[in-house]
Design a protein around this motif. Structure first.
Motif, PDB file in Angstrom:
ATOM      1  N   TYR A 240       0.799  -1.211   0.000  1.00 18.17           N
ATOM      2  CA  TYR A 240       0.000   0.000   0.000  1.00 18.17           C
ATOM      3  C   TYR A 240       0.837   1.269   0.000  1.00 18.17           C
ATOM      4  O   TYR A 240       0.424   2.299  -0.518  1.00 18.17           O
ATOM      5  CB  TYR A 240      -0.948   0.004   1.198  1.00 18.17           C
ATOM      6  CG  TYR A 240      -2.155  -0.883   0.999  1.00 18.17           C
ATOM      7  CD1 TYR A 240      -3.007  -1.179   2.056  1.00 18.17           C
ATOM      8  CD2 TYR A 240      -2.453  -1.419  -0.239  1.00 18.17           C
ATOM      9  CE1 TYR A 240      -4.110  -1.988   1.875  1.00 18.17           C
ATOM     10  CE2 TYR A 240      -3.543  -2.232  -0.429  1.00 18.17           C
ATOM     11  CZ  TYR A 240      -4.375  -2.518   0.635  1.00 18.17           C
ATOM     12  OH  TYR A 240      -5.474  -3.304   0.466  1.00 18.17           O
TER      13      TYR A 240
ATOM     14  N   MET B 124      -8.805   2.246   0.671  1.00 16.46           N
ATOM     15  CA  MET B 124      -9.763   2.646   1.696  1.00 16.46           C
ATOM     16  C   MET B 124     -10.818   1.588   1.969  1.00 16.46           C
ATOM     17  O   MET B 124     -11.409   1.544   3.034  1.00 16.46           O
ATOM     18  CB  MET B 124     -10.422   3.976   1.301  1.00 16.46           C
ATOM     19  CG  MET B 124      -9.439   5.120   1.459  1.00 16.46           C
ATOM     20  SD  MET B 124     -10.025   6.736   0.932  1.00 16.46           S
ATOM     21  CE  MET B 124     -11.639   6.821   1.570  1.00 16.46           C
ATOM     22  N   TYR B 125     -11.063   0.745   0.955  1.00 19.97           N
ATOM     23  CA  TYR B 125     -12.061  -0.302   1.144  1.00 19.97           C
ATOM     24  C   TYR B 125     -11.474  -1.561   1.769  1.00 19.97           C
ATOM     25  O   TYR B 125     -12.179  -2.542   1.955  1.00 19.97           O
ATOM     26  CB  TYR B 125     -12.671  -0.701  -0.203  1.00 19.97           C
ATOM     27  CG  TYR B 125     -13.779   0.198  -0.675  1.00 19.97           C
ATOM     28  CD1 TYR B 125     -13.842   0.598  -2.006  1.00 19.97           C
ATOM     29  CD2 TYR B 125     -14.778   0.626   0.179  1.00 19.97           C
ATOM     30  CE1 TYR B 125     -14.859   1.400  -2.462  1.00 19.97           C
ATOM     31  CE2 TYR B 125     -15.805   1.429  -0.264  1.00 19.97           C
ATOM     32  CZ  TYR B 125     -15.837   1.822  -1.596  1.00 19.97           C
ATOM     33  OH  TYR B 125     -16.856   2.621  -2.041  1.00 19.97           O
ATOM     34  N   ASP B 126     -10.182  -1.551   2.061  1.00 24.38           N
ATOM     35  CA  ASP B 126      -9.541  -2.749   2.575  1.00 24.38           C
ATOM     36  C   ASP B 126     -10.248  -3.267   3.813  1.00 24.38           C
ATOM     37  O   ASP B 126     -10.674  -2.507   4.676  1.00 24.38           O
ATOM     38  CB  ASP B 126      -8.075  -2.427   2.911  1.00 24.38           C
ATOM     39  CG  ASP B 126      -7.327  -3.641   3.394  1.00 24.38           C
ATOM     40  OD1 ASP B 126      -7.498  -4.022   4.567  1.00 24.38           O
ATOM     41  OD2 ASP B 126      -6.597  -4.217   2.590  1.00 24.38           O
ATOM     42  N   GLY B 130      -8.655  -0.613   6.135  1.00 26.81           N
ATOM     43  CA  GLY B 130      -9.243   0.489   5.406  1.00 26.81           C
ATOM     44  C   GLY B 130     -10.015   1.422   6.323  1.00 26.81           C
ATOM     45  O   GLY B 130     -10.745   0.976   7.203  1.00 26.81           O
TER      46      GLY B 130
END
Lengths: 276, 293
Positions: A240, B124-126, B130
């Motif tokens: 990430y 962000m959806y992790d 997230g």
């Protein structure tokens, strides 16, 4: 009454703060993460990086595809802006200043064409470029993009040019101004504002474009930044930090342009849309 | 349109734009319509099929579900892109300190590319780290935490949240601009009559900006129907193959993955016709609504 106003005002501010947070959050979050290591991101959520580690960025600049993609985006966007400027200024000049049927038909054609979904023409445009031997060529993409910017640019430019008083144009003609001189010496300078807006909108649109860039420029050397970023996702989806840095690299140019020009852009869209 | 006398040279100025546009838009469009009636595979000769492609598509459950999805998307788009933008514009109508800052901020998501936004939202959806799931957990709604993009029921909605989110700023700017043209006197008169903000909104603001509002609604619907980028980047129409398929991705797959140019073209033509019909109906309905007010 006072209290009611006070509460209303307070709610308004809270609402606005929420909207501001929502608008800025993705960019800030990503920016922060670009300076963290993957381990740090996985372990804690934070809106401030533990350190300003440029490791991720270093990895990106070492990986050459992202850089060359950046260069491709610059070339393609720049040339599209240039072509669009010339082609649409000329056409808008003809449509707004002269009285002939073809102009009216052309203008209507552009208006109707907006309803053709780009998805509809995907396959045939691909075939067309193939037959022109322009597949995988940046020039082909530039032509396609320019064609795509024509309707909206002409709408904006025509409305700007129509604002130029007829008396100015007529006086020039009486003084013996040729068609070309009129265009270059009078119309073009007076339409500068419109041209700036058209160019900025073209920049945003072309720089961010994804579908056609992906379909028409699959090779790693000719790819644009938006496509490279999408590939980035599948290549590095586990890191990430690296991903975030990649996104930031793609975002920086557009954010810089945006911050410098935001007023012009926003005003241009607002007036253009309200009039149109 | 213009006042100057025409001379043949002027056509030269018009020609480049006209030729480019016809070549890359009109001509391919006509070709698409033609090939939708054939079984062209992009290489060999095409034979005429009549409406066979169309019959086949209408019977394909995947396509029908896809069409249903864009209707839902269009509805959500209008409610959120336009509706929310309308509310924000109204709240800010009177202008205030920092209005320019605020406009710049709200418009920002719109200038960011779809692919960059998709990447940001993927993180962000992790599921584990997230922010979205973290927020839910923080609010005590932990049981709603999901793997948003991999879950067949939520994947579609998770994806379309992104274009909707980005467009709010765009519509806000337009509607805000339109509201500036509404005369302040009307509001003052209403205040003297003791009107509440809600009444002001429905009886003054909305009617005055109606034409612009209609354009926004049509644009939002058009955008939802045609959109391709986001679904393609985030899920490719999946998960599980078709959980977030839309007509545009369906068409893309038919043409570029299965080489079914004829079949894919008919999907495109149906989408086009559908878009035209829906936008006409919506405009008609809205005009009628306005007249009966």
């Amino acid at each position: 009454m006072r209290v009611k106003n006070g509460i209303y005002g307070l709610c308004k501010y809270i609402f606005l703060i929420l909207i501001t947070i929502a608008s800025l959050f993705p960019v800030i979050y990503t920016g922060v993460n670009s300076f963290r290591t993957n381990m740090q991101i996985m372990n804690t959520f934070s809106l401030f990086p533990e350190q300003f580690n440029f490791e991720n960025y270093a990895k990106i600049f070492r990986s050459s595809t992202l850089l060359s993609s950046f260069g491709n985006s610059v070339i393609i966007t720049g040339l599209t802006i240039l072509f669009t400027a010339f082609v649409t200024m000329a056409a808008s000049y003809a449509i707004s200043c002269f009285n002939f049927k073809l102009a009216g038909w052309t203008y209507s054609l552009f208006a109707a064409g907006i309803f053709i979904p780009s998805a509809t023409t995907m396959g045939m445009v691909y075939k067309l470029l193939q037959s022109m031997h322009l597949l995988g060529s940046r020039f082909g993409v530039i032509l396609l993009y320019t064609a795509g910017r024509i309707p909206i640019s002409i709408f904006l430019l025509v409305s700007f040019m129509q604002a130029i008083p007829n008396s100015v144009k007529e006086a020039a003609v009486i003084d013996g101004c040729s068609t070309w001189r009129l265009f270059v010496s009078i119309i073009w300078p007076l339409s500068k504002n419109g041209l700036v807006i058209v160019s900025i909108l073209t920049f945003i649109n072309v720089w961010n474009e994804y579908i056609w860039a992906m379909i028409l420029l699959p090779s790693a050397s000719k790819r644009t930044l938006t496509v490279a970023l999408a590939f980035f996702k599948s290549e590095f989806y586990t890191d990430y930090g690296l991903l975030s840095a990649g996104v930031m690299v793609g975002l920086v140019p557009i954010i810089i342009v945006y911050l410098l020009m935001s007023d012009r852009i926003i005003n241009g869209i607002a007036t253009g849309a309200v009039k149109g | 349109m213009g006042s100057l006398r025409f001379n043949k040279k002027v056509v030269l100025y018009l020609l480049p734009a006209l030729i480019l546009y016809c070549l890359f838009h009109i001509y391919p469009f006509i070709q698409t319509i033609y090939y939708s009636f054939t079984n062209w595979d992009g290489f060999t000769g095409a034979s005429w099929l009549g409406i066979k492609n169309f019959k086949e598509i209408i019977n394909d459950e995947v396509y029908i579900t896809a069409v249903g999805r864009i209707f839902i998307w269009a509805l959500l788009a209008v409610v959120f892109k336009v509706g929310l933008a309308l509310v924000i514009a109204y709240v800010l109508r009177k202008g205030m300190r920092g209005i320019r800052f605020f406009r710049t901020v709200v418009f920002l998501p719109y200038v960011i590319s779809a692919s960059a936004m998709c990447l940001m939202f993927t993180i962000m959806y992790d599921k584990e780290i997230g922010p979205i799931n973290l927020l839910l957990k923080g609010l005590g709604l932990g049981k709603y935490v999901k793997y948003w993009l991999a879950d067949t029921t939520t994947a579609f909605y998770a994806v379309i949240l992104i274009p909707i989110y980005q467009a709010i700023g765009y519509f806000f700017v337009i509607l805000f601009g339109a509201m500036q043209d509404v005369s302040e006197d009307l509001y003052e008169a209403a205040k003297l009559d003791g009107a509440s903000p809600l009444v002001e909104f429905t009886k003054i603001t909305v009617p005055c900006i109606w034409p612009t509002l209609v354009v926004c609604i049509i644009l939002a619907i058009n955008g939802a129907f045609q959109n391709f980028d986001y679904i393609f980047i985030m899920t490719g129409g999946g998960p599980g193959g078709h959980a977030s398929e839309v007509p545009a991705t369906y068409m893309y797959k038919a043409i570029f993955q299965s080489n079914q140019y004829g079949y894919g073209s008919s999907a495109a033509v149906i989408l086009f016709i559908l878009t035209l019909i829906v936008t006409r109906l919506v405009r008609f309905g809205l005009d009628k609504f306005n007249r009966t007010e």
